[in-house]
Write a protein that holds these residues in place. Structure first.
Motif, mmCIF file in Angstrom:
data_model
loop_
_atom_site.group_PDB
_atom_site.id
_atom_site.type_symbol
_atom_site.label_atom_id
_atom_site.label_comp_id
_atom_site.label_asym_id
_atom_site.label_seq_id
_atom_site.Cartn_x
_atom_site.Cartn_y
_atom_site.Cartn_z
ATOM 1 N N ALA A 247 0.834 -1.212 0.000
ATOM 2 C CA ALA A 247 0.000 0.000 0.000
ATOM 3 C C ALA A 247 0.860 1.250 0.000
ATOM 4 N N PHE A 248 1.931 1.250 0.802
ATOM 5 C CA PHE A 248 2.843 2.397 0.853
ATOM 6 C C PHE A 248 3.466 2.661 -0.516
ATOM 7 N N LEU A 249 3.991 1.604 -1.145
ATOM 8 C CA LEU A 249 4.665 1.773 -2.425
ATOM 9 C C LEU A 249 3.710 2.196 -3.535
ATOM 10 N N SER A 250 2.433 1.834 -3.404
ATOM 11 C CA SER A 250 1.455 2.228 -4.417
ATOM 12 C C SER A 250 1.130 3.725 -4.332
ATOM 13 N N PHE A 251 1.445 4.323 -3.177
ATOM 14 C CA PHE A 251 1.075 5.717 -2.957
ATOM 15 C C PHE A 251 2.277 6.666 -2.972
ATOM 16 N N SER A 252 3.381 6.251 -2.363
ATOM 17 C CA SER A 252 4.515 7.160 -2.181
ATOM 18 C C SER A 252 5.179 7.499 -3.511
ATOM 19 N N LYS A 253 5.480 8.770 -3.705
ATOM 20 C CA LYS A 253 6.083 9.235 -4.952
ATOM 21 C C LYS A 253 7.604 9.309 -4.871
ATOM 22 N N VAL A 254 8.127 9.505 -3.675
ATOM 23 C CA VAL A 254 9.576 9.579 -3.518
ATOM 24 C C VAL A 254 9.924 9.041 -2.129
ATOM 25 N N TYR A 255 10.703 7.980 -2.108
ATOM 26 C CA TYR A 255 11.036 7.341 -0.845
ATOM 27 C C TYR A 255 12.433 6.727 -0.922
ATOM 28 N N ARG A 256 13.017 6.497 0.231
ATOM 29 C CA ARG A 256 14.251 5.741 0.315
ATOM 30 C C ARG A 256 13.996 4.510 1.175
ATOM 31 N N TRP A 257 14.937 3.580 1.176
ATOM 32 C CA TRP A 257 14.770 2.357 1.948
ATOM 33 C C TRP A 257 16.023 2.095 2.779
ATOM 34 N N GLU A 258 15.845 1.342 3.830
ATOM 35 C CA GLU A 258 16.981 0.918 4.642
ATOM 36 C C GLU A 258 16.623 -0.406 5.306
ATOM 37 N N GLN A 259 17.640 -1.171 5.655
ATOM 38 C CA GLN A 259 17.398 -2.426 6.354
ATOM 39 C C GLN A 259 18.356 -2.550 7.542
ATOM 40 N N THR A 260 17.847 -3.134 8.613
ATOM 41 C CA THR A 260 18.620 -3.296 9.837
ATOM 42 C C THR A 260 18.558 -4.749 10.268
ATOM 43 N N GLU A 261 19.736 -5.352 10.493
ATOM 44 C CA GLU A 261 19.807 -6.762 10.877
ATOM 45 C C GLU A 261 19.729 -6.896 12.398
ATOM 46 N N TYR A 262 18.872 -7.789 12.871
ATOM 47 C CA TYR A 262 18.805 -8.160 14.286
ATOM 48 C C TYR A 262 19.091 -9.655 14.397
ATOM 49 N N ASP A 263 19.140 -10.162 15.603
ATOM 50 C CA ASP A 263 19.507 -11.560 15.803
ATOM 51 C C ASP A 263 18.582 -12.522 15.071
ATOM 52 N N ASP A 264 17.296 -12.262 15.161
ATOM 53 C CA ASP A 264 16.320 -13.223 14.642
ATOM 54 C C ASP A 264 15.523 -12.724 13.439
ATOM 55 N N TYR A 265 15.697 -11.487 13.072
ATOM 56 C CA TYR A 265 14.921 -10.959 11.954
ATOM 57 C C TYR A 265 15.629 -9.743 11.362
ATOM 58 N N THR A 266 15.146 -9.313 10.205
ATOM 59 C CA THR A 266 15.636 -8.112 9.535
ATOM 60 C C THR A 266 14.488 -7.123 9.405
ATOM 61 N N GLU A 267 14.768 -5.890 9.783
ATOM 62 C CA GLU A 267 13.769 -4.834 9.610
ATOM 63 C C GLU A 267 14.035 -4.113 8.290
ATOM 64 N N VAL A 268 13.017 -4.049 7.441
ATOM 65 C CA VAL A 268 13.097 -3.284 6.198
ATOM 66 C C VAL A 268 12.167 -2.083 6.344
ATOM 67 N N ARG A 269 12.706 -0.920 6.071
ATOM 68 C CA ARG A 269 11.932 0.307 6.276
ATOM 69 C C ARG A 269 11.935 1.143 5.000
ATOM 70 N N PHE A 270 10.760 1.598 4.598
ATOM 71 C CA PHE A 270 10.593 2.508 3.471
ATOM 72 C C PHE A 270 10.129 3.847 4.028
ATOM 73 N N ILE A 271 10.776 4.931 3.603
ATOM 74 C CA ILE A 271 10.570 6.240 4.224
ATOM 75 C C ILE A 271 10.208 7.259 3.152
ATOM 76 N N ASP A 272 9.010 7.816 3.244
ATOM 77 C CA ASP A 272 8.593 8.866 2.310
ATOM 78 C C ASP A 272 9.323 10.159 2.671
ATOM 79 N N LEU A 273 9.906 10.811 1.676
ATOM 80 C CA LEU A 273 10.721 11.996 1.918
ATOM 81 C C LEU A 273 9.959 13.307 1.779
#
Length: 318
Positions: A247-273
């Motif tokens: 839903a976010f990607l269908s709406f956001s016109k300009v965004y960046r992404w980042e990922q953060t590694e944790y012990d048991d999972y990875t967080e992927v974050r998309f940020i509208d600028l």
């Protein structure tokens, strides 16, 4: 705006002289001016559904016609015998005006559906504009004090039209200055603020994202990021399958992404600028994915502190 249109409708002598007819038309214009935003109820389901559909189908060409018929029909059922066509014309005009006004802010709308699902957000009128709001309040006050509503509101709408031209010209001047100041500009996203002098800017070049602020025409860069394409790997493909991220990607016109590694999972974050506020980017989509590429938790929406975001992403029994 619904009240203003109800006042303009008194140009019809029958509406002006018939209190019941006038009340019916006024009800139609007031309800019609709010009808496209009835989709706000979708927020009760979840943010992803709301984000995907708000200002979407309810602001489309078929629904503009539907809202007018539905509201006018309900009024006619309550007060039969009134001229349905007249009520529908003014109600439909109120709906149309609502959708047109939404086109000019940064959020935008899918007004051309079903012919196009493209978001149209011209970005030169703030979602809440003090000038437009005050102009309507003044017009209503003058009407209450005895002024002719047709002349009053038509005069106000001419002034508002000129105001739109002024804001459009300001945006074009700003865009021209940006293209002269930055190399290889590919996209400019403007978000006017309540202040007439201050604009929020997101600028895309060939290799950079710039977040900037314009104050009285002076452009100041407040953030910049390397423009990195989203990798075509299993982690990102899994992230894109999540309804919140989709839903976010269908709406956001300009965004960046980042990922953060944790012990048991990875967080992927998309940020509208586009919506930077007080050193924070409140409009995000976040998804937590296990090493086996299973989605644990996700969220999308506007959130103004990291702690509140983490509260929504709290994961138990990993």
């Amino acid at each position: 705006m619904g009240i203003a249109l109800g006042g303009i409708a008194t140009v019809d002598p029958v509406i002006q002289s018939n209190p019941i007819f006038f009340t019916a038309v006024m009800a139609g214009t007031i309800i019609g001016s709010h009808a496209p935003d009835f989709d706000t109820i979708l927020k009760l389901k979840n943010n992803a559904v709301y984000l995907r559909h708000h200002r979407g189908i309810t602001h489309s060409i078929p629904l503009m016609i539907f809202w007018g018929i539905l509201i006018s029909g309900l009024i006619y059922l309550l007060v039969p015998g009134l001229p349905f066509l007249n009520i529908w014309i003014w109600t439909a005009l109120a709906v149309f005006l609502h959708v047109v006004v939404d086109i000019f802010n940064a959020y935008g709308t899918q007004a051309f559906r079903p012919f196009s699902k493209k978001w149209i957000g011209l970005g030169f009128i703030n979602t809440f504009d003090p000038f437009i709001f005050s102009a309507h309040l003044i017009g209503i006050a003058l009407w209450v004090l005895g002024a002719d509503p047709v002349k009053t509101f038509l005069t106000i709408y001419v002034l508002i039209f000129l105001y739109y031209l002024k804001r459009f010209w300001q945006k074009k001047v700003l865009e021209r200055k940006i293209r002269l100041s930055f190399y290889n500009v590919e996209g400019i996203f403007t978000s006017p603020t309540i202040s007439q002098k201050i604009w929020r800017l997101a600028i895309t070049t060939e290799d950079k994202f710039y977040v900037a602020r314009a104050n009285d025409g002076n452009i100041q860069i407040v953030d910049q990021f390397d423009r990195m394409p989203v990798p075509n790997n299993e982690l990102m493909r899994t992230a894109k399958l999540d309804p919140n991220v989709d839903a976010f990607l269908s709406f956001s016109k300009v965004y960046r992404w980042e990922q953060t590694e944790y012990d048991d999972y990875t967080e992927v974050r998309f940020i509208d600028l586009r919506y930077r506020s007080k050193d924070h980017y409140p409009f995000v989509a976040v998804v937590n994915i296990t090493k086996e590429f299973k989605i644990l938790k996700s969220y999308t929406g506007w959130i103004f502190s990291e702690q509140k975001l983490q509260d929504k992403l709290l994961i138990e029994d990993l």
